[in-house]
Design a protein around this motif. Sequence first.
Motif, PDB file in Angstrom:
ATOM      1  N   PRO A   1      53.382  -4.993 109.438  1.00  0.00           N
ATOM      2  CA  PRO A   1      52.068  -4.607 108.900  1.00  0.00           C
ATOM      3  C   PRO A   1      51.251  -5.834 108.488  1.00  0.00           C
ATOM      4  CG  PRO A   1      53.800  -3.257 107.947  1.00  0.00           C
ATOM      5  CD  PRO A   1      54.487  -4.348 108.701  1.00  0.00           C
ATOM      6  N   GLU A   2      49.968  -5.639 108.432  1.00  0.00           N
ATOM      7  CA  GLU A   2      49.029  -6.708 108.069  1.00  0.00           C
ATOM      8  C   GLU A   2      49.428  -7.393 106.765  1.00  0.00           C
ATOM      9  OE1 GLU A   2      44.709  -6.094 106.498  1.00  0.00           O
ATOM     10  OE2 GLU A   2      44.648  -5.888 108.683  1.00  0.00           O
TER      11      GLU A   2
ATOM     12  N   LYS B   1      46.929   0.016 118.546  1.00  0.00           N
ATOM     13  CA  LYS B   1      46.900   1.470 118.696  1.00  0.00           C
ATOM     14  C   LYS B   1      46.501   2.076 117.358  1.00  0.00           C
ATOM     15  CE  LYS B   1      50.429   1.586 122.334  1.00  0.00           C
ATOM     16  NZ  LYS B   1      51.732   2.160 122.762  1.00  0.00           N
ATOM     17  N   THR B   2      45.306   2.659 117.331  1.00  0.00           N
ATOM     18  CA  THR B   2      44.775   3.213 116.093  1.00  0.00           C
ATOM     19  C   THR B   2      45.725   4.238 115.484  1.00  0.00           C
ATOM     20  OG1 THR B   2      42.539   2.905 116.940  1.00  0.00           O
ATOM     21  CG2 THR B   2      42.796   4.369 115.044  1.00  0.00           C
ATOM     22  N   GLY B   3      46.036   4.035 114.221  1.00  0.00           N
ATOM     23  CA  GLY B   3      46.908   4.966 113.510  1.00  0.00           C
ATOM     24  C   GLY B   3      48.379   4.735 113.759  1.00  0.00           C
TER      25      GLY B   3
END
Length: 246
Positions: A31-32, A62-64
């Motif tokens: 994650p970011e 990929k969104t979400g």
Amino acid sequence: MKNRRLFWRIVEKIEQAITQGEYVVGSRLPPERELAEKFDVSRPTIREAIIALEVRERVEVKTGSGVYVVNHNHDEEVDQNINAFELTQARALVEGEIAALAANSITDEELSQLHHTLVMMEDKEYIEEADQMFHHIISQSTRNGALIKVFDSLWALRASSPSIIDDYNMVCSTDNRKTMAEHTAIYQALSMHDASEARNAMHQHFNRLINVLFDKIEAQTLEEVRRKNNANRDLYSIENLVKHRS
């Protein structure tokens, strides 16, 4: 002024990790937040790095779902035919319209954020970060996903070609006061919700950047010609010829 943007160094580190197998094809990047902690940088810097990696076709967002490593089938990571002049012209056209649209939709909170970037720019250590934040906030304030995507792609191109990096570094070495004045003019037009003036102020900003590019490259070319002439002058000098024969 730093020679390389911070997020570009993060791009290189992630690409190295992919090459070494730390992140394999098909796997999802951390994650970011975790990446920001790992590389000791801000989350916006990680965001920029991910955009650049996506343009270079090393990852897919990929969104979400997350950011996934993809198979990199070719060595040419970016169209090397794109130069800094083309990129700046494209940004002027796109960001001029972004500014005009943003003038009608920007919120007081976003205007406050823009003003903060002007304050940041006064500190030479944060010029590049403030510049990116300024343009990013304006694009986000359009509420237009397609324009935001185009903006992100154009911004990422700044760090995707060695020649563009070098040319933009030359521009970054110029007087920061002019950039601040131009950003201030854009900010004032947006705060008045004047679409025409916002577009014009953005165009003026990029017009100066293009002229600075021409000036810098011209000076660089003249210096190279001077260097070659001096070398030839020494080579063909009669005085040196006689000296060597003596």
